[in-house]
Write an enzyme that holds these catalytic residues in place. Structure first.
Site, PDB file in Angstrom:
ATOM      1  N   HIS A  18       0.900  -1.437   0.434  1.00  0.00           N
ATOM      2  CA  HIS A  18      -0.294   0.118   0.243  1.00  0.00           C
ATOM      3  C   HIS A  18       1.006   1.176   0.132  1.00  0.00           C
ATOM      4  O   HIS A  18       0.852   2.169  -0.739  1.00  0.00           O
ATOM      5  CB  HIS A  18      -0.429   0.708   1.227  1.00  0.00           C
ATOM      6  CG  HIS A  18      -2.521  -0.702   1.629  1.00  0.00           C
ATOM      7  ND1 HIS A  18      -2.041  -2.462   2.946  1.00  0.00           N
ATOM      8  CD2 HIS A  18      -2.819  -1.276   0.059  1.00  0.00           C
ATOM      9  CE1 HIS A  18      -2.571  -2.641   2.060  1.00  0.00           C
ATOM     10  NE2 HIS A  18      -3.941  -2.499   1.290  1.00  0.00           N
ATOM     11  N   LYS A  42     -17.593  -8.041   6.014  1.00  0.00           N
ATOM     12  CA  LYS A  42     -16.368  -8.681   6.392  1.00  0.00           C
ATOM     13  C   LYS A  42     -15.533  -8.599   7.465  1.00  0.00           C
ATOM     14  O   LYS A  42     -16.364  -7.381   8.641  1.00  0.00           O
ATOM     15  CB  LYS A  42     -15.078  -7.432   5.624  1.00  0.00           C
ATOM     16  CG  LYS A  42     -15.093  -7.774   4.173  1.00  0.00           C
ATOM     17  CD  LYS A  42     -14.092  -6.619   3.856  1.00  0.00           C
ATOM     18  CE  LYS A  42     -13.464  -7.247   1.806  1.00  0.00           C
ATOM     19  NZ  LYS A  42     -12.421  -6.651   1.220  1.00  0.00           N
ATOM     20  N   ARG A  91      -1.693  -6.029  -8.379  1.00  0.00           N
ATOM     21  CA  ARG A  91      -0.289  -7.546  -7.890  1.00  0.00           C
ATOM     22  C   ARG A  91      -0.644  -8.251  -9.723  1.00  0.00           C
ATOM     23  O   ARG A  91       1.026  -9.473  -9.945  1.00  0.00           O
ATOM     24  CB  ARG A  91      -0.879  -7.724  -6.605  1.00  0.00           C
ATOM     25  CG  ARG A  91      -0.257  -7.001  -5.750  1.00  0.00           C
ATOM     26  CD  ARG A  91      -1.238  -7.441  -4.013  1.00  0.00           C
ATOM     27  NE  ARG A  91      -2.747  -8.013  -3.933  1.00  0.00           N
ATOM     28  CZ  ARG A  91      -3.327  -8.141  -3.320  1.00  0.00           C
ATOM     29  NH1 ARG A  91      -2.131  -7.724  -1.926  1.00  0.00           N
ATOM     30  NH2 ARG A  91      -4.291  -8.059  -3.376  1.00  0.00           N
ATOM     31  N   SER A 129      -2.645  -7.642   2.522  1.00  0.00           N
ATOM     32  CA  SER A 129      -3.027  -7.928   4.125  1.00  0.00           C
ATOM     33  C   SER A 129      -3.153  -9.219   4.986  1.00  0.00           C
ATOM     34  O   SER A 129      -3.000  -9.025   6.011  1.00  0.00           O
ATOM     35  CB  SER A 129      -3.619  -6.958   4.277  1.00  0.00           C
ATOM     36  OG  SER A 129      -3.866  -5.676   4.051  1.00  0.00           O
TER      37      SER A 129
HETATM   38  P1  ADP Z   1      -9.861  -3.783  -0.800  1.00  0.00           P
HETATM   39  O1  ADP Z   1     -10.032  -5.158   0.363  1.00  0.00           O
HETATM   40  O2  ADP Z   1     -10.389  -3.251  -1.121  1.00  0.00           O
HETATM   41  O3  ADP Z   1      -9.343  -5.297  -1.707  1.00  0.00           O
HETATM   42  P2  ADP Z   1      -6.815  -4.005   0.281  1.00  0.00           P
HETATM   43  O4  ADP Z   1      -6.192  -3.013   1.625  1.00  0.00           O
HETATM   44  O5  ADP Z   1      -6.499  -5.207   0.469  1.00  0.00           O
HETATM   45  O6  ADP Z   1      -7.859  -3.521   0.258  1.00  0.00           O
HETATM   46  O7  ADP Z   1      -6.307  -3.173  -0.959  1.00  0.00           O
HETATM   47  C1  ADP Z   1      -6.495  -1.703  -1.003  1.00  0.00           C
HETATM   48  C2  ADP Z   1      -5.721  -1.746  -2.346  1.00  0.00           C
HETATM   49  O8  ADP Z   1      -3.960  -1.916  -2.477  1.00  0.00           O
HETATM   50  C3  ADP Z   1      -6.048  -2.547  -3.796  1.00  0.00           C
HETATM   51  O9  ADP Z   1      -6.486  -1.758  -5.304  1.00  0.00           O
HETATM   52  C4  ADP Z   1      -5.140  -3.707  -3.869  1.00  0.00           C
HETATM   53  O10 ADP Z   1      -4.897  -4.355  -5.203  1.00  0.00           O
HETATM   54  C5  ADP Z   1      -4.039  -2.614  -3.490  1.00  0.00           C
HETATM   55  N1  ADP Z   1      -2.996  -3.494  -3.266  1.00  0.00           N
HETATM   56  C6  ADP Z   1      -2.837  -4.436  -2.023  1.00  0.00           C
HETATM   57  N2  ADP Z   1      -1.258  -4.304  -1.707  1.00  0.00           N
HETATM   58  C7  ADP Z   1      -1.077  -4.595  -2.823  1.00  0.00           C
HETATM   59  C8  ADP Z   1       0.675  -4.870  -3.162  1.00  0.00           C
HETATM   60  N3  ADP Z   1       1.717  -5.321  -1.788  1.00  0.00           N
HETATM   61  N4  ADP Z   1       1.261  -4.149  -3.924  1.00  0.00           N
HETATM   62  C9  ADP Z   1       0.135  -3.157  -4.785  1.00  0.00           C
HETATM   63  N5  ADP Z   1      -1.174  -2.762  -4.536  1.00  0.00           N
HETATM   64  C10 ADP Z   1      -0.990  -3.367  -3.249  1.00  0.00           C
END
Ligand code: ADP
Length: 153
Positions: A18, A42, A91, A129
Site C-alpha cells: 500500500h 467483512k 499485483r 494484508s
Molecule cells: P480491498 O479490501 O479493497 O481489496 P486492500 O486493503 O486489500 O483493500 O487493498 C487496497 C488496494 O491496495 C487494492 O487496490 C489492492 O490491489 C492494493 N494492494 C494491496 N496489496 C498490494 C501490494 N502488495 N502491491 C500493490 N497494491 C496492493
C-alpha cells in the site's frame, strides 16, 4: 485545477505494498485521500478506528495525504469528497480481473469518475494484508511486510 484521488481499501493492516502505491501516486496528484472502508459483511482484524489511526500516524508529516473512513459505496464517497480519480493497485492477473469489473461497474454508476491503476513494484507483489494478518495471529514477525515506522495497535 488541483488533481485529487481517493485510494480506497480495507488496509487491515496497511502494508509495504500500500505504501508503495501511495508514494508513487503522490507525484500524480495534488491531494490524495486514503479511504478506509468499513463493510458490514467483512470481518476485520483491526477496528476501523485502529486502521485510521495507524495510517494517519504514518502520514502525519505529509500534508497532501488525508486519511478518511467511510461506509457504503466507494463511488458515493468519492462524489461526496469531489475527487477526480479513484486509485487502486494491481499485483497479479486475479487482481486485474477483479479490479477491471469493479472499475467498469463504477464508471457505469459515475461516468466522470475514472480509476487509475498502478502496478505493484515486483518485490512487493506477494504482500497482502491477509498474509500479514496470518503472521500476526501466529505471533510471527510481520515487520518485514510493513512500512518502517508504522505503529500497529
Ligand atoms: P480491498 O479490501 O479493497 O481489496 P486492500 O486493503 O486489500 O483493500 O487493498 C487496497 C488496494 O491496495 C487494492 O487496490 C489492492 O490491489 C492494493 N494492494 C494491496 N496489496 C498490494 C501490494 N502488495 N502491491 C500493490 N497494491 C496492493
Amino acid at each position: 485545477m488541483p488533481k485529487t484521488a481517493l485510494f480506497p481499501g480495507s488496509f487491515d493492516p496497511f502494508t509495504l505494498g500500500h505504501e508503495d502505491i501511495v508514494r508513487r501516486a503522490l507525484p500524480l496528484f495534488d491531494e490524495l485521500y486514503i479511504g478506509i472502508g468499513e463493510n458490514q459483511d467483512k470481518r476485520y482484524q483491526f477496528t476501523l478506528d485502529e486502521r485510521v489511526r495507524m495510517v494517519e500516524g504514518f502520514y502525519a508529516d505529509e500534508p497532501r495525504i488525508h486519511v478518511v473512513s467511510y461506509r457504503g459505496l466507494t463511488v458515493d464517497f468519492a462524489r461526496q469528497l469531489g475527487v477526480d480519480f479513484l486509485l487502486r493497485g494491481i499485483r497479479n492477473p486475479s487482481d486485474f480481473e477483479f479490479e477491471k469489473a469493479i472499475a467498469q461497474a463504477n464508471r457505469q454508476l459515475v461516468p466522470e469518475l475514472d480509476t487509475v491503476f498502478l502496478l505493484t513494484t515486483a518485490r512487493y507483489a506477494y504482500i497482502s494484508s491477509s498474509i500479514v494478518r496470518d503472521v500476526l495471529r501466529h505471533h510471527g514477525d510481520a515487520s518485514v511486510f510493513l512500512p518502517d515506522g508504522l505503529q500497529l495497535p
